[in-house]
Design an enzyme around this catalytic site. Structure first.
Site, PDB file in Angstrom:
ATOM      1  N   ASP A  20       1.714  -7.478  -5.822  1.00 38.76           N
ATOM      2  CA  ASP A  20       1.709  -8.443  -6.257  1.00 38.76           C
ATOM      3  C   ASP A  20       2.092  -9.616  -5.553  1.00 38.76           C
ATOM      4  OD1 ASP A  20      -0.559  -6.841  -7.697  1.00 38.76           O
ATOM      5  OD2 ASP A  20       0.233  -6.397  -9.334  1.00 38.76           O
ATOM      6  N   LYS A  23       0.713 -11.471  -0.957  1.00 40.83           N
ATOM      7  CA  LYS A  23       0.758 -11.199   0.222  1.00 40.83           C
ATOM      8  C   LYS A  23      -0.581 -12.081   0.856  1.00 40.83           C
ATOM      9  CE  LYS A  23       1.808  -6.369  -0.887  1.00 40.83           C
ATOM     10  NZ  LYS A  23       1.210  -7.321  -2.224  1.00 40.83           N
ATOM     11  N   GLY A  47      -5.015  -5.573  -4.930  1.00 44.31           N
ATOM     12  CA  GLY A  47      -5.776  -6.561  -4.473  1.00 44.31           C
ATOM     13  C   GLY A  47      -5.216  -7.786  -4.101  1.00 44.31           C
ATOM     14  N   HIS A  48      -6.054  -8.328  -3.288  1.00 45.45           N
ATOM     15  CA  HIS A  48      -5.529  -9.273  -2.478  1.00 45.45           C
ATOM     16  C   HIS A  48      -6.491 -10.612  -2.764  1.00 45.45           C
ATOM     17  CE1 HIS A  48      -3.306  -7.153   0.823  1.00 45.45           C
ATOM     18  NE2 HIS A  48      -2.476  -7.450  -0.574  1.00 45.45           N
ATOM     19  N   GLN A 229       0.203  -3.231  -1.667  1.00 47.05           N
ATOM     20  CA  GLN A 229       1.857  -2.505  -2.606  1.00 47.05           C
ATOM     21  C   GLN A 229       3.059  -3.471  -2.096  1.00 47.05           C
ATOM     22  OE1 GLN A 229       0.040   0.041  -2.189  1.00 47.05           O
ATOM     23  NE2 GLN A 229      -1.819  -0.494  -3.129  1.00 47.05           N
TER      24      GLN A 229
HETATM   25  P1  IMP Z   1      -1.941   4.032  -7.819  1.00 42.24           P
HETATM   26  O1  IMP Z   1      -1.834   3.292  -6.416  1.00 42.24           O
HETATM   27  O2  IMP Z   1      -3.472   3.625  -8.303  1.00 42.24           O
HETATM   28  O3  IMP Z   1      -2.229   5.533  -8.186  1.00 42.24           O
HETATM   29  O4  IMP Z   1      -1.005   3.016  -9.283  1.00 42.24           O
HETATM   30  C1  IMP Z   1       0.238   3.813  -9.294  1.00 42.24           C
HETATM   31  C2  IMP Z   1       0.775   2.218  -9.627  1.00 42.24           C
HETATM   32  O5  IMP Z   1       1.040   0.940  -8.586  1.00 42.24           O
HETATM   33  C3  IMP Z   1       0.686   1.881 -10.528  1.00 42.24           C
HETATM   34  O6  IMP Z   1       2.105   1.232 -11.548  1.00 42.24           O
HETATM   35  C4  IMP Z   1       0.212   1.157 -10.529  1.00 42.24           C
HETATM   36  O7  IMP Z   1       0.404  -0.037 -11.400  1.00 42.24           O
HETATM   37  C5  IMP Z   1       1.092   0.340  -9.052  1.00 42.24           C
HETATM   38  N1  IMP Z   1      -0.005  -0.676  -7.825  1.00 42.24           N
HETATM   39  C6  IMP Z   1      -1.424   0.283  -6.903  1.00 42.24           C
HETATM   40  N2  IMP Z   1      -1.395  -1.056  -6.335  1.00 42.24           N
HETATM   41  C7  IMP Z   1      -1.306  -1.869  -6.829  1.00 42.24           C
HETATM   42  C8  IMP Z   1      -1.224  -3.560  -6.355  1.00 42.24           C
HETATM   43  O8  IMP Z   1      -2.137  -4.274  -5.784  1.00 42.24           O
HETATM   44  N3  IMP Z   1      -0.339  -4.386  -7.153  1.00 42.24           N
HETATM   45  C9  IMP Z   1       0.418  -3.781  -8.327  1.00 42.24           C
HETATM   46  N4  IMP Z   1       0.803  -2.474  -8.533  1.00 42.24           N
HETATM   47  C10 IMP Z   1      -0.454  -2.143  -7.852  1.00 42.24           C
END
Ligand code: IMP
Length: 429
Positions: A20, A23, A47-48, A229
């Site tokens: 977040d 990017k 989520g971009h 991420q």
């Molecule tokens: P997962 O990727 O859904 O398995 O989540 C694992 C961890 O990564 C959690 O803490 C999510 O909130 C975090 N996470 C996954 N994708 C994003 C993102 O695009 N932005 C911020 N945090 C993310």
């Protein structure tokens, strides 16, 4: 933006914090001078958000470069793809006049996220003591199947009969397991039906992307690898186990696409002017008063899940570590305007643990959770920066703050963002 992509330039863009970082917007700006954008890891957990004029786009799997007419977009082998959800994204773009055919290419080696992955993700999250705070998009279970060598890949969609037979058998086995655990089970007929339809519509997009990238490289096209991420969600270097299940760091761009490491020219790191995190796990510079303030401004709610993000001060210990792992050549700093109204702005310059000063994060999250931030406080500028378009016009306090961040993290800041719009971005001298 500094240094527009010259012919053949290959750049990687990574998040230097917990995702977040903004990017999507920086990618969108860089794409003005880039031919090809590549996603190499993650799935629709990302989520971009990109604002183009008065229009707002939130993209989860499709690279944000799709918003620039004529640019080519690749979703590489290192990603995990929910076929139904990517189709929704494609249809959403087409409905808004953005063409995807002949511009979007999905690796036939990318793994599938299937409905049972989402149910397993939710089931695990509901277990006591196991909550990671995932996005419940099935990302971890899909990568788990990949590593366990029992996953399905995009090319399986090209052979619908075999796929359907294997998928039915897999769903039955998984349902037996879910039953035993009291977790929700997959609706097998609906799953088979939805995936057969998705397979049909996705066929034109599924290709062998390694050769494609190679040919484009030979033809002198420029590339941007867009990280999803951030560094501290990396499966190896992040705050394990509170991480995502892929390599979010720069090296993941190569393994996740088949692009050779020696062909990468530059790594750009993106960081917020403060820190945020969603989900569980330690965050030494967290400050709930800053969170209340930012949420009060309507900022820092997740683009994918809508969750309020945890907020804290800029953590130079983490970002310095991110610079080393990713080989960051330059930083883009976003959300500077989020700090506009503050009198004083602390920065975490080191940690204190058991009386010792640490300049790098410990590997164990138990230790990281015990680290106390050592803060250095900077003077706020108390002026709206969202309309500023040049380094020179920034308040002196804001320039001093940014200079300090560059100094503390060891790489120059070349780009500043002061709002969501394309035009709210400028270069630093
Ligand atoms: P997962 O990727 O859904 O398995 O989540 C694992 C961890 O990564 C959690 O803490 C999510 O909130 C975090 N996470 C996954 N994708 C994003 C993102 O695009 N932005 C911020 N945090 C993310």
């Amino acid at each position: 933006m500094k240094s527009p992509a010259k012919k053949g330039l290959a750049q990687i863009l990574v998040g230097g914090q917990w995702g977040d970082e903004g990017k999507g917007k920086i990618i969108d700006v860089l794409m003005e001078h880039t031919d090809v954008v590549v996603r190499s890891q993650g799935g629709n957990n990302a989520g971009h958000t990109v604002e183009v004029g008065s229009e707002k786009f939130v993209l989860h799997l499709i690279p944000s470069g799709i918003l620039r007419p004529g640019r080519l977009c690749v979703i590489g082998n290192g990603t995990v793809i929910d076929p139904v959800s990517i189709l929704e994204e494609i249809r959403g773009l087409e409905a808004r006049g953005i063409k995807t055919k002949g511009r979007l290419f999905i690796s036939d080696r990318a793994h599938l996220v299937l409905p049972y992955h989402r149910l397993i993700d939710a089931g695990r999250e509901s277990q006591k003591g196991r909550k990671i705070g995932t996005t419940k998009r099935g990302i971890g279970p899909a990568y788990g199947d990949k590593i366990a060598r029992i996953g399905f890949r995009m090319h399986d969609l090209l052979d619908p009969d075999t796929f359907s037979t294997k998928l039915r058998a897999q769903c039955r086995a998984i349902n037996a397991d879910c039953r035993a655990r009291n977790w929700e089970q997959v609706n097998i007929p609906a799953t088979l039906r939805d995936l057969a339809a998705a397979a049909r519509d996705l066929q034109p997009y599924i290709v062998e992307t390694v050769d494609l990238l190679h040919r484009w490289r030979q033809a002198g096209k420029s590339f941007l690898f867009e990280g999803a991420q951030g560094t501290f969600l990396d499966i190896d270097f992040g705050t394990y186990p509170y991480v995502t299940s892929s390599n979010t760091t720069a090296a993941g761009a190569c393994t996740g696409s088949g692009f050779p490491p020696h062909a990468i020219d530059r790594v750009i790191g993106v960081v917020k002017a403060y820190t945020t995190r969603v989900g569980e796990g330690p965050m030494p510079s967290q400050d709930d008063a800053l969170g209340d303030y930012l949420h009060g401004l309507g900022r820092e709610f997740g683009a994918t899940t809508g969750r309020a993000r945890r907020c804290g001060w800029f953590d130079a210990v983490l970002v310095r570590f991110a610079r080393i792992i990713n080989g960051v050549d330059q930083w883009a700093v976003t959300n500077l305007d989020g700090l506009d109204a503050l009198d004083r702005i602390p920065v975490c310059v080191a940690y204190s643990l058991d009386g010792k000063r640490l300049n790098a994060p410990p590997s164990s999250i138990t230790d990281l959770a015990r680290c106390r931030p050592i803060l250095k406080t900077f003077k706020g500028w108390r002026r709206d920066t969202s309309g500023i378009r040049s380094w020179r016009k920034l308040p002196a306090e804001a320039r001093a703050y940014l200079d300090a961040l560059a100094h503390l993290t060891g790489s120059p800041i070349t780009t500043i963002s002061v709002g969501p719009g394309r035009e709210q971005t400028f270069s630093c001298p």
